[in-house]
Scaffold this active site. Structure first.
Site, PDB file in Angstrom:
ATOM      1  N   ASN A 125     -10.008  -0.986  -1.646  1.00  0.00           N
ATOM      2  CA  ASN A 125      -9.687  -1.885  -0.547  1.00  0.00           C
ATOM      3  C   ASN A 125     -10.859  -1.987   0.418  1.00  0.00           C
ATOM      4  O   ASN A 125     -11.302  -0.980   0.976  1.00  0.00           O
ATOM      5  CB  ASN A 125      -8.459  -1.401   0.233  1.00  0.00           C
ATOM      6  CG  ASN A 125      -8.070  -2.385   1.320  1.00  0.00           C
ATOM      7  OD1 ASN A 125      -7.851  -3.555   1.048  1.00  0.00           O
ATOM      8  ND2 ASN A 125      -7.985  -1.930   2.559  1.00  0.00           N
ATOM      9  N   GLU A 126     -11.364  -3.212   0.569  1.00  0.00           N
ATOM     10  CA  GLU A 126     -12.399  -3.503   1.555  1.00  0.00           C
ATOM     11  C   GLU A 126     -13.618  -2.593   1.418  1.00  0.00           C
ATOM     12  O   GLU A 126     -14.207  -2.164   2.411  1.00  0.00           O
ATOM     13  CB  GLU A 126     -11.808  -3.450   2.975  1.00  0.00           C
ATOM     14  CG  GLU A 126     -10.718  -4.501   3.184  1.00  0.00           C
ATOM     15  CD  GLU A 126     -10.054  -4.427   4.541  1.00  0.00           C
ATOM     16  OE1 GLU A 126     -10.221  -3.397   5.218  1.00  0.00           O
ATOM     17  OE2 GLU A 126      -9.357  -5.386   4.920  1.00  0.00           O
TER      18      GLU A 126
ATOM     19  N   GLU B 177      -6.001 -10.754   1.215  1.00  0.00           N
ATOM     20  CA  GLU B 177      -5.387 -10.515   2.522  1.00  0.00           C
ATOM     21  C   GLU B 177      -5.780 -11.667   3.427  1.00  0.00           C
ATOM     22  O   GLU B 177      -6.965 -11.833   3.730  1.00  0.00           O
ATOM     23  CB  GLU B 177      -5.885  -9.217   3.169  1.00  0.00           C
ATOM     24  CG  GLU B 177      -5.201  -7.956   2.745  1.00  0.00           C
ATOM     25  CD  GLU B 177      -5.640  -6.753   3.603  1.00  0.00           C
ATOM     26  OE1 GLU B 177      -6.063  -6.957   4.755  1.00  0.00           O
ATOM     27  OE2 GLU B 177      -5.560  -5.631   3.091  1.00  0.00           O
TER      28      GLU B 177
ATOM     29  N   TYR C  68       3.310  -6.403  14.195  1.00  0.00           N
ATOM     30  CA  TYR C  68       2.163  -7.212  13.771  1.00  0.00           C
ATOM     31  C   TYR C  68       2.299  -8.698  14.123  1.00  0.00           C
ATOM     32  O   TYR C  68       1.457  -9.507  13.756  1.00  0.00           O
ATOM     33  CB  TYR C  68       1.929  -7.054  12.255  1.00  0.00           C
ATOM     34  CG  TYR C  68       0.456  -7.048  11.868  1.00  0.00           C
ATOM     35  CD1 TYR C  68      -0.333  -5.931  12.115  1.00  0.00           C
ATOM     36  CD2 TYR C  68      -0.142  -8.137  11.267  1.00  0.00           C
ATOM     37  CE1 TYR C  68      -1.672  -5.903  11.776  1.00  0.00           C
ATOM     38  CE2 TYR C  68      -1.494  -8.136  10.927  1.00  0.00           C
ATOM     39  CZ  TYR C  68      -2.245  -7.021  11.182  1.00  0.00           C
ATOM     40  OH  TYR C  68      -3.573  -7.004  10.853  1.00  0.00           O
TER      41      TYR C  68
ATOM     42  N   TYR D 158      -9.471 -12.928   8.284  1.00  0.00           N
ATOM     43  CA  TYR D 158      -8.776 -12.790   9.568  1.00  0.00           C
ATOM     44  C   TYR D 158      -9.518 -13.652  10.595  1.00  0.00           C
ATOM     45  O   TYR D 158     -10.155 -13.148  11.511  1.00  0.00           O
ATOM     46  CB  TYR D 158      -8.737 -11.327  10.002  1.00  0.00           C
ATOM     47  CG  TYR D 158      -7.823 -10.483   9.154  1.00  0.00           C
ATOM     48  CD1 TYR D 158      -6.509 -10.253   9.538  1.00  0.00           C
ATOM     49  CD2 TYR D 158      -8.262  -9.931   7.957  1.00  0.00           C
ATOM     50  CE1 TYR D 158      -5.652  -9.492   8.754  1.00  0.00           C
ATOM     51  CE2 TYR D 158      -7.412  -9.169   7.165  1.00  0.00           C
ATOM     52  CZ  TYR D 158      -6.120  -8.955   7.563  1.00  0.00           C
ATOM     53  OH  TYR D 158      -5.266  -8.200   6.780  1.00  0.00           O
TER      54      TYR D 158
ATOM     55  N   TYR E 157       0.842  -1.185   0.000  1.00  0.00           N
ATOM     56  CA  TYR E 157       0.000   0.000   0.000  1.00  0.00           C
ATOM     57  C   TYR E 157       0.883   1.244   0.000  1.00  0.00           C
ATOM     58  O   TYR E 157       2.086   1.168   0.215  1.00  0.00           O
ATOM     59  CB  TYR E 157      -0.900   0.041   1.241  1.00  0.00           C
ATOM     60  CG  TYR E 157      -2.050  -0.926   1.214  1.00  0.00           C
ATOM     61  CD1 TYR E 157      -3.294  -0.518   0.775  1.00  0.00           C
ATOM     62  CD2 TYR E 157      -1.896  -2.239   1.640  1.00  0.00           C
ATOM     63  CE1 TYR E 157      -4.369  -1.408   0.759  1.00  0.00           C
ATOM     64  CE2 TYR E 157      -2.955  -3.128   1.624  1.00  0.00           C
ATOM     65  CZ  TYR E 157      -4.191  -2.701   1.184  1.00  0.00           C
ATOM     66  OH  TYR E 157      -5.241  -3.576   1.168  1.00  0.00           O
TER      67      TYR E 157
END
Length: 967
Positions: free
Chosen positions: A155-156, A253, A319, A215, A94
């Protein structure tokens, strides 16, 4: 149940007939077509199974890496090489647009924000890129010789607030048109936040390839050992068949770690939650769906330096990823990821295998209903894959089972010779049948395959298993088996196949079957093996999808192997060591005359079968880092604004009677929203002037700065109080009593810590507009209009001064506005005084500024991570203070002592000059009347890595110059 078992038996019986591929075509079925135009290009294409690059199938196995979170272009190749060494073929990235367009219409992408070095490093490492930006990457597409093969237009874009048209093809089509009109010709890949199927092919404004997020374990790092029931997604493939059956299955992702909020427990907890067990269970579950475009977020997280984060997180963006924030690769999950990616890269049959429905996975192909198996059956090949997991995916139990699977020789129950298979708790495996080893047929393997390679004289197969497991492989027409290393392998020939059976042990076994060498390892030993593709005349350093045709080196070594280059009979390797390690090259070279590692020649032996052995020597260097407590720091009061003599005539007058911010109506006579005046980052300061009537008994302030923010207030030079902040609050109401004299002029000074702007999660929502600064106030006994306000943030706001470090790096504290955080600042002038540093602290509420210089002379040829570590107080009362850490002008730490959790701040080489003079500046903001002091501030080193990466070029370290208009 009896009927189910009968149907299962019939399925296995029918599958046994599947001995050859079904003709399905081996060429791309879809070119990239814009709307109502001719094909744009034919280099990157796709069918329902996978991408093609230059007509060859490619597994896009990718890791997320954001260059702006590592402001050292000289280290981008380092990260790319570490990702490439995993067996990955791609990186998704990104761009933080706030860093390159700090003022609307003023675009600047130079220095640490430049894109060209990132593209060049990707190409050098052989990494394809998935770009999440548009026009500026057109020149970097593969059609122009660059590494970009996919572009994500949004994105999303997956949910919206009530009253908003959603999904809106007009909007989405506009975004796509903007990209196409800017010259983007590679495929568009979407990233749906959930597998909704929005804008999949066949819909208005469709992308070329549909993809989504995943996720599944969420972000509960506070409970790192908890895997909730039903969190494993078993429905992804079914949804893909419904939503986008004509495109490769893409997970744009997938979880590689977790964010951690202010007040959290730290990223080490996240690394436990999303550890190697998570990778084995969840990634292999994704593989069971036939995913061939797979991107892991994050693979290297980096650092939210210079205020670029949002209030949901602190400075570190580690992360819990496979590559740590300090760029080390010591986490076990790095090694596990390497095992999995290399297996898929070595298995081109996977790219066209057809995943079976998961609904009957429990007990299928097995004698134990507590085992779930999903098959991917050969389509253009006869190879089958069987992904094995526990039916209760989160169980800690070890479960025994046998496997009954179809092969080209009929149904076979494995193991045939002895023992039983075992699946340990929180584990998953991939078993194979009729697996092609360059012409030799691996009839089956219960052991997992790391890789295989065929060279001129032999074929090497590397398999592994978990602790104390029993495994078995069979090679069709394998002939006599000879155990040439180790023992404990039972061999037998049956029905034309040679069978090997063993119990996993840390001791390596090597079995020879003619020209096939089977290396039998335990998982932890397999971690030390590496596969390095040699540069190709057709694909360069990029990963080829044809494992049989790819020349590669397979070797056992130490900490990290970066590159291999074979020139004639000379082999040159580069890599890193954290200890002396044996080097053994088991495949890829027939006869070599010279061998080097990091440019240094090695003595070696080469056996008749081509195996090369040598030793990689680690030499511990001698060096030291300065003791910050022994240095003479220089100190400056950085809150002169509370002095009665302070001149704020150059400050911005808060005179806007309206706000462009639609998220909140004004409740003050003029706007005090900082962004209305161009102050979008860092510490904010306000000065409110009024002449007292004597009736003013108190002042109430409603301030907002984002999660974990703090604020302090003064009346003239008198401290009124502070709100020190908590992790759960983004705003605060505070009321302070006043004691004033009629007819006297007063100034209320308010400091607000802006923790960054909020994020939007839904289209049409306004969280990102949540204003920062003073939202409301009341002066008891007076109208609001009695106070006239001025404010400041970073010097000149959006017309920021430091073009090197960008628009977000510095805030509005006095020392920042003057540029005293930059190297070369005049700290030796009479304006400053000697100090022991932040550990001496300040004795009352306020803001202190400390600066110091020191030299580093670290040894060449080593990667030595350095950290600035703050020690937490052992006092029962936690002091309320905030620290900013500047290193050579770059803000690399925001430490909030009373909230945490971060107290260790890695700073990379390139920001630190490892071979010269460095300047460190610290701001200490005490939010309590008795001041504050930092208990300890140390510069420490981490693991010392002997590295073949080479010299690291310094990032731009533009120094201090007197600033025009500074106040």
């Amino acid at each position: 149940m009896a009927l189910f078992k009968l149907l299962q038996a019939l399925v296995v019986s029918c599958l046994a007939l599947q001995t050859s591929a079904v003709a399905f075509g081996g060429k791309p079925g879809r070119l990239i077509k814009p709307y109502k135009r001719a094909p744009l290009q034919d280099i990157v294409t796709f069918d329902q199974d996978s991408l093609f690059v230059y007509g060859e199938r490619v597994l896009f196995y990718s890791g997320e890496f954001h260059p702006y979170r590592l402001p050292v272009p000289g280290l981008w190749l380092d990260v790319f090489q570490k990702i490439k060494a995993l067996g990955y073929s791609g990186v998704s990235f990104y761009v933080d647009w706030a860093l390159v367009e700090g003022k609307p219409g003023n675009f600047s992408a130079e220095g640490v924000f430049a894109f060209e070095p990132f593209f060049e490093a990707a190409s050098q490492a052989g990494i394809y890129l998935l770009a999440n930006i548009g026009e500026i990457i057109a020149k970097a597409q593969i059609t122009n010789g660059g590494p970009v093969i996919l572009v994500q237009p949004e994105n999303e874009y997956s949910q919206a607030i009530s009253g908003i048209t959603f999904p809106d093809p007009t909007y989405f089509g506009y975004v796509e048109d903007q990209l196409r009109n800017a010259g983007i010709v590679v495929p568009f890949l979407s990233n749906d936040a959930y597998p909704h199927g929005y804008f999949a092919p066949g819909q208005p404004a469709a992308v070329d390839i549909y993809g989504h997020d995943g996720y599944p374990l969420g972000f509960d790092c506070a409970n790192p050992y908890t895997w909730p029931d039903n969190a494993l997604p078993t429905y992804y493939r079914n949804l893909h068949e419904e939503q986008s059956p004509s495109t490769p299955y893409a997970i744009t992702e997938f979880q590689g770690g977790s964010f951690d909020p202010w007040g959290g427990l730290g990223f080490n907890q996240c690394a436990i939650l999303l550890n190697s067990e998570f990778e084995r269970v969840f990634y292999k579950n994704d593989f069971s769906f036939g995913v061939t475009i797979f991107n892991i977020y994050m693979t290297y997280g980096g650092t939210n330096w210079g205020n670029l984060g949002h209030p949901g997180g602190y400075t570190s963006y580690d992360y819990g990823a496979v590559i740590s924030e300090d760029r080390t690769v010591a986490r076990e999950k790095y090694s596990e990821a390497k095992l999995e990616a290399n297996f898929l890269q070595a298995s081109p049959a996977y790219l066209t295998a057809v995943p079976q429905n998961n609904s009957n996975a429990n007990g299928s192909y097995s004698n134990n209903p507590n085992i779930a198996i999903t098959a991917l059956l050969g389509n253009q090949t006869k190879t089958n894959f069987f992904v094995v997991r526990h039916a209760a995916y989160n169980t800690l139990d070890s479960t025994n089972y046998t496997l009954t699977v179809p092969t080209s020789q009929g149904n076979i129950t494995i193991p045939q010779l002895q023992g039983t298979l075992t699946l340990n708790g929180r584990d998953s495996k991939i078993h194979v049948t009729d697996y092609d080893l360059g012409g030799a047929n691996l009839l089956y393997s219960s052991a997992e395959i790391f890789t295989w390679k065929k060279d001129a004289s032999k074929t090497v197969l590397v398999v592994y298993g978990g602790p104390d497991e029993q495994h078995e492989v069979a090679v069709q027409n394998g002939g006599n088996a000879t155990v040439i290393e180790g023992d404990g392998v039972t061999t037998q020939t049956a029905n034309g196949s040679t069978i090997l059976n063993w119990e996993v042990s840390p001791t390596r076994r090597v079995v020879q079957l003619g020209s096939l060498y089977v290396y039998i390892l335990d998982r932890y030993s397999a971690y030390n093996y590496w596969v390095l593709d040699l540069p190709s005349a057709t694909t360069g350093n990029f990963t080829s999808g044809n494992a049989s045709a790819t020349q590669a080196i397979v070797l056992r070594a130490g900490y990290l192997i970066r590159t291999a280059e074979l020139s004639g009979s000379s082999l040159a390797l580069t890599g890193d060591l954290n200890a002396t390690a044996p080097l053994e090259i088991i495949s890829g070279v027939s006869k070599i005359d010279s061998l080097s590692f990091n440019g240094q020649p090695l003595t070696f032996q080469q056996a008749a079968n081509g195996v090369v052995t040598s030793n990689l020597s680690y030499t511990a260097p001698s060096f030291s880092v300065p003791d910050l407590s022994t240095l003479t720091w220089r100190y400056l009061d950085s809150l002169p604004e509370i002095n009665s003599s302070y001149d704020d005539s150059l400050w911005t007058v808060a005179d806007l009677t309206y706000s462009n911010n639609t998220a909140r109506n004004l409740t003050t006579p003029t706007s005090l929203y900082a962004s209305d005046y161009g102050y979008n980052t860092g510490t904010l300061l306000y000065r409110g002037h009024f002449t007292a009537t004597g009736a003013e008994s108190s002042i109430s302030l409603y301030t907002q700065g984002g999660s974990a923010f703090g604020t302090s207030a003064y009346l003239n030079g008198t401290y009124l109080g502070s709100y020190p902040g908590i992790d759960a609050a983004s705003n605060a109401n505070t009321t302070y009593p006043l004691s004033v004299t009629a007819g006297t002029n007063y100034v209320i000074t308010v400091i607000v810590d802006n923790m960054g702007l909020d994020e939007n999660g839904q289209a049409g929502s306004s969280e990102m507009k949540n204003p920062r600064g003073i939202l409301n106030y009341s002066l008891a006994g007076r109208n609001q209009s009695a106070i006239t306000w001025k404010l400041t943030g970073n010097l000149h706001g959006e017309d920021y001064v430091d073009r090197t470090r960008g628009p977000l790096n510095e805030g509005g504290m006095y020392a920042e506005r003057q540029g005293y955080h930059l190297p070369g600042a005049p700290i030796n002038s009479s304006q400053f005084v000697d100090s022991a540093g932040p550990t001496a602290g300040i004795s009352q509420a306020g803001i202190g500024f400390y600066g110091v210089e020191f030299d580093l002379d670290l040894p060449e040829g080593y990667d030595i991570p350095l950290y600035f570590n703050f020690a937490n107080s052992t006092n029962t009362t936690v002091a309320d203070y905030r620290v900013q850490l500047y290193v050579n002008g770059y803000q690399f730490g925001k430490y909030v002592h009373n909230i945490g959790p971060q107290d260790s701040y890695p700073v990379p080489e390139g920001i630190l000059d490892y071979h010269g003079t460095n300047y460190v500046a610290v701001t200490l903001w005490a939010l309590q009347s008795n001041g504050a002091q930092v208990q300890s501030l140390q510069l420490v080193n981490g693991d010392v890595i002997q590295s073949g990466y080479g010299p690291v070029q310094l990032s731009p370290l533009t120094g201090y110059a007197p600033r025009e208009g500074a106040y």
